[in-house]
Design a protein around this motif. Sequence first.
Motif, PDB file in Angstrom:
ATOM      1  N   ARG A 131      12.833  -2.425  11.418  1.00  0.00           N
ATOM      2  CA  ARG A 131      13.221  -1.170  10.755  1.00  0.00           C
ATOM      3  C   ARG A 131      12.648  -0.008  11.558  1.00  0.00           C
ATOM      4  NH1 ARG A 131      14.430   0.745   5.577  1.00  0.00           N
ATOM      5  NH2 ARG A 131      14.296  -1.351   4.704  1.00  0.00           N
ATOM      6  N   ILE A 132      13.513   0.899  11.999  1.00  0.00           N
ATOM      7  CA  ILE A 132      13.065   2.081  12.725  1.00  0.00           C
ATOM      8  C   ILE A 132      12.745   3.176  11.714  1.00  0.00           C
ATOM      9  CG2 ILE A 132      13.711   3.854  14.397  1.00  0.00           C
ATOM     10  CD1 ILE A 132      15.508   1.817  15.745  1.00  0.00           C
ATOM     11  N   SER A 133      11.469   3.503  11.603  1.00  0.00           N
ATOM     12  CA  SER A 133      11.036   4.574  10.696  1.00  0.00           C
ATOM     13  C   SER A 133       9.578   4.910  10.970  1.00  0.00           C
ATOM     14  CB  SER A 133      11.210   4.162   9.223  1.00  0.00           C
ATOM     15  OG  SER A 133      10.342   3.087   8.873  1.00  0.00           O
ATOM     16  N   THR A 134       9.232   6.157  10.757  1.00  0.00           N
ATOM     17  CA  THR A 134       7.836   6.596  10.859  1.00  0.00           C
ATOM     18  C   THR A 134       7.210   6.607   9.470  1.00  0.00           C
ATOM     19  OG1 THR A 134       8.404   8.925  10.534  1.00  0.00           O
ATOM     20  CG2 THR A 134       8.456   8.081  12.804  1.00  0.00           C
ATOM     21  N   PHE A 135       5.919   6.840   9.412  1.00  0.00           N
ATOM     22  CA  PHE A 135       5.243   6.908   8.118  1.00  0.00           C
ATOM     23  C   PHE A 135       5.842   8.020   7.253  1.00  0.00           C
ATOM     24  CE2 PHE A 135       1.899   8.390   5.235  1.00  0.00           C
ATOM     25  CZ  PHE A 135       1.549   7.195   4.624  1.00  0.00           C
ATOM     26  N   ALA A 136       6.186   9.137   7.884  1.00  0.00           N
ATOM     27  CA  ALA A 136       6.691  10.293   7.144  1.00  0.00           C
ATOM     28  C   ALA A 136       8.027  10.019   6.464  1.00  0.00           C
ATOM     29  CB  ALA A 136       6.811  11.508   8.064  1.00  0.00           C
ATOM     30  N   ASP A 137       8.859   9.168   7.073  1.00  0.00           N
ATOM     31  CA  ASP A 137      10.189   8.960   6.492  1.00  0.00           C
ATOM     32  C   ASP A 137      10.386   7.537   5.940  1.00  0.00           C
ATOM     33  OD1 ASP A 137      10.607   7.404   8.781  1.00  0.00           O
ATOM     34  OD2 ASP A 137      11.767   8.953   9.801  1.00  0.00           O
ATOM     35  N   THR A 138       9.289   6.851   5.639  1.00  0.00           N
ATOM     36  CA  THR A 138       9.379   5.527   5.014  1.00  0.00           C
ATOM     37  C   THR A 138       8.919   5.641   3.568  1.00  0.00           C
ATOM     38  OG1 THR A 138       8.799   4.523   7.143  1.00  0.00           O
ATOM     39  CG2 THR A 138       8.753   3.098   5.210  1.00  0.00           C
ATOM     40  N   ASP A 139       9.856   5.553   2.626  1.00  0.00           N
ATOM     41  CA  ASP A 139       9.482   5.678   1.219  1.00  0.00           C
ATOM     42  C   ASP A 139       9.011   4.327   0.671  1.00  0.00           C
ATOM     43  OD1 ASP A 139      11.794   4.178   0.774  1.00  0.00           O
ATOM     44  OD2 ASP A 139      12.968   5.883   0.096  1.00  0.00           O
ATOM     45  N   ASP A 140       8.588   4.315  -0.585  1.00  0.00           N
ATOM     46  CA  ASP A 140       8.027   3.100  -1.180  1.00  0.00           C
ATOM     47  C   ASP A 140       9.026   1.946  -1.190  1.00  0.00           C
ATOM     48  OD1 ASP A 140       5.780   4.571  -1.608  1.00  0.00           O
ATOM     49  OD2 ASP A 140       5.855   4.532  -3.798  1.00  0.00           O
ATOM     50  N   ALA A 141      10.280   2.261  -1.476  1.00  0.00           N
ATOM     51  CA  ALA A 141      11.297   1.207  -1.526  1.00  0.00           C
ATOM     52  C   ALA A 141      11.465   0.555  -0.159  1.00  0.00           C
ATOM     53  CB  ALA A 141      12.628   1.791  -2.004  1.00  0.00           C
ATOM     54  N   ALA A 142      11.431   1.367   0.901  1.00  0.00           N
ATOM     55  CA  ALA A 142      11.570   0.838   2.255  1.00  0.00           C
ATOM     56  C   ALA A 142      10.363  -0.020   2.635  1.00  0.00           C
ATOM     57  CB  ALA A 142      11.747   1.975   3.252  1.00  0.00           C
ATOM     58  N   TRP A 143       9.178   0.432   2.246  1.00  0.00           N
ATOM     59  CA  TRP A 143       7.965  -0.366   2.495  1.00  0.00           C
ATOM     60  C   TRP A 143       8.072  -1.724   1.806  1.00  0.00           C
ATOM     61  CZ3 TRP A 143       4.126  -0.140   5.826  1.00  0.00           C
ATOM     62  CH2 TRP A 143       3.777   1.080   6.410  1.00  0.00           C
ATOM     63  N   LEU A 144       8.442  -1.714   0.540  1.00  0.00           N
ATOM     64  CA  LEU A 144       8.533  -2.965  -0.214  1.00  0.00           C
ATOM     65  C   LEU A 144       9.591  -3.896   0.364  1.00  0.00           C
ATOM     66  CD1 LEU A 144       8.162  -1.574  -3.851  1.00  0.00           C
ATOM     67  CD2 LEU A 144       6.529  -3.029  -2.643  1.00  0.00           C
ATOM     68  N   GLU A 145      10.731  -3.336   0.756  1.00  0.00           N
ATOM     69  CA  GLU A 145      11.799  -4.144   1.329  1.00  0.00           C
ATOM     70  C   GLU A 145      11.350  -4.814   2.626  1.00  0.00           C
ATOM     71  OE1 GLU A 145      16.494  -3.698   2.700  1.00  0.00           O
ATOM     72  OE2 GLU A 145      15.275  -1.910   2.337  1.00  0.00           O
ATOM     73  N   GLU A 146      10.682  -4.053   3.477  1.00  0.00           N
ATOM     74  CA  GLU A 146      10.241  -4.601   4.764  1.00  0.00           C
ATOM     75  C   GLU A 146       9.142  -5.650   4.587  1.00  0.00           C
ATOM     76  OE1 GLU A 146      10.552  -4.794   8.984  1.00  0.00           O
ATOM     77  OE2 GLU A 146      11.828  -4.202   7.315  1.00  0.00           O
ATOM     78  N   LEU A 147       8.187  -5.382   3.727  1.00  0.00           N
ATOM     79  CA  LEU A 147       7.107  -6.347   3.489  1.00  0.00           C
ATOM     80  C   LEU A 147       7.648  -7.616   2.850  1.00  0.00           C
ATOM     81  CD1 LEU A 147       4.367  -3.855   2.222  1.00  0.00           C
ATOM     82  CD2 LEU A 147       4.337  -5.115   4.387  1.00  0.00           C
ATOM     83  N   GLN A 148       8.573  -7.468   1.920  1.00  0.00           N
ATOM     84  CA  GLN A 148       9.160  -8.644   1.273  1.00  0.00           C
ATOM     85  C   GLN A 148       9.909  -9.502   2.290  1.00  0.00           C
ATOM     86  OE1 GLN A 148      12.504  -8.062  -1.405  1.00  0.00           O
ATOM     87  NE2 GLN A 148      11.754  -9.692  -2.744  1.00  0.00           N
TER      88      GLN A 148
END
Length: 267
Positions: free
Chosen positions: A99-116
């Motif tokens: 997933r291409i994203s920085t900390f500034a543009d990674t919301d909680d849903a994106a974090w959860l999706e990637e970790l899952q």
Amino acid sequence: MRMINLDGKVAVVTGGSAGIGLATVELLLEAGAAVALCGRNAERLALAEAGLRQRFPDSRILSAVCDVLAPQQVRDFAAQVEQALGTVSILINNAGQGRISTFADTDDAAWLEELQLKFFSVIHPTRAFLPQLQRAPDAAVVCVNSLLAVQPEPHMVATSAARAGVHNLVRALATEFSVDQIRVNGILIGLVESGQWRRRYEARPDQERALSWQQWTAQLAQKKQIQLGRLGLPEEAARAIVFLATPLSSYTTGSHIDVSGGLSRHA
């Protein structure tokens, strides 16, 4: 001449319908193993299976549509494999893109999706096939991971963090499963030719339209400072996977092989 004889062995490759997964399936079949592969895309999986059966007409092959994030689907797949091919002794966990994203543009849903995706694409298959692996001689699990696990990139912050967690998970599983003589290892890939890179090539800016695929990837390798001056090939990653999955590496567990062409800068 075979590098190793896997006659009588049963292997499973998740994400096996394309790229590194498919290249790994081919090498395992060449060595004589019975191989089960799964993926989410039914059409791509059917095409892969048809090609494999044409190339390896005498081999035992099973393909199944399976989402590794759906635990019941994975349990059903594990039961199907054992019934059709026998007890699994090799499990290759290979799923998930970056997933291409920085900390500034990674919301909680994106974090959860990637970790899952990164964690449970390893956890669910390993849990489902563990009873079979515990009964099999020379059992091994190999996880396909990224160099981002030890060399994070700020534009891929969520993927880098998740990959680092999987790197640690491999070491933890190797320790826990050693009592059953199950080896657990991983590979760390750099930039490997894939559908994702092909799509980026097709979408290249106008000023790069005159570049061939070879020229474009060579330019990319130079920009990324890859010492071998090119992207890796799926079969090059697959060779490392097969090494770790077989008795060729019988005294190796809890380790990772760097397959990055010199992109690695970590100690």
